[in-house]
Write a protein that holds these residues in place. Structure first.
Motif, PDB file in Angstrom:
ATOM      1  N   TRP A  40       0.841  -1.203   0.000  1.00 10.64           N
ATOM      2  CA  TRP A  40       0.000   0.000   0.000  1.00 10.64           C
ATOM      3  C   TRP A  40       0.875   1.251   0.000  1.00 10.64           C
ATOM      4  O   TRP A  40       0.891   2.007   0.969  1.00 10.64           O
ATOM      5  N   GLU A  85      -1.145   4.646   0.529  1.00  4.59           N
ATOM      6  CA  GLU A  85      -2.154   4.657   1.583  1.00  4.59           C
ATOM      7  C   GLU A  85      -1.478   4.639   2.958  1.00  4.59           C
ATOM      8  O   GLU A  85      -1.267   3.584   3.552  1.00  4.59           O
ATOM      9  N   MET A  90      -2.411   2.461   6.063  1.00  7.21           N
ATOM     10  CA  MET A  90      -2.091   1.038   6.097  1.00  7.21           C
ATOM     11  C   MET A  90      -0.639   0.785   6.501  1.00  7.21           C
ATOM     12  O   MET A  90      -0.236  -0.356   6.653  1.00  7.21           O
TER      13      MET A  90
END
Length: 150
Positions: free
Chosen positions: A106, A109, A112
């Motif tokens: 990820w 992101e 995460m």
């Protein structure tokens, strides 16, 4: 006067508001409270609303700022990362491997991602409180008994 900074408590805000309404200068108020004038000046500027100083509202805004400044732990027992990281630790992955893998899967992101330091903190929290992640020691190599003749 104190040598290190201390937050102004509710009683100090009440005294500041009362003395300010009486028309006293910040230097006089600071001397009365045994504080430096600078934090009082910041307090007055930060909570200036154009109306009379309301110490209860000022204290409420202070508590809201304090809560907003505290960051929430990314790896907490109710969070989505908790069971995943715990499962990966069960595979005998190191915290560094877990952190690198999560970042690789990820990359865009950040919610995460988890750092290896955060994982170590969660592991050691278990040792102290019983509420952190459990990391079992990796099984050692299985060697057959030695058959050396002597």
């Amino acid at each position: 006067m104190t040598s290190r900074f201390q937050q102004l408590h509710a009683e100090g805000r009440v005294a500041l508001a009362a003395l300010k309404l009486q028309g006293h200068s910040l230097r006089h108020i600071a001397k009365q409270l045994g504080r430096s004038p600078s934090p009082l000046s910041h307090e007055v500027r930060r909570d200036a609303s154009g109306a009379a100083c309301n110490s209860a509202q000022a204290h409420k805004r202070f508590e809201q700022r304090r809560r907003a400044a505290c960051s929430r732990a990314k790896l907490c027992s109710g969070g989505s990362l908790w069971p995943v990281v715990g499962h990966m630790l069960g595979w005998y992955w190191s915290p560094q491997q877990i952190a690198r893998t999560r970042r690789a899967f990820w990359p865009d992101e950040p919610s995460m991602h988890v750092s290896h330091e955060t994982i170590y903190i969660a592991i050691y929290a278990h040792a102290k409180t019983g509420q952190g992640l459990v990391r079992s020691p990796a099984p050692g190599p299985q060697h057959p008994p030695s058959t050396l003749c002597g």
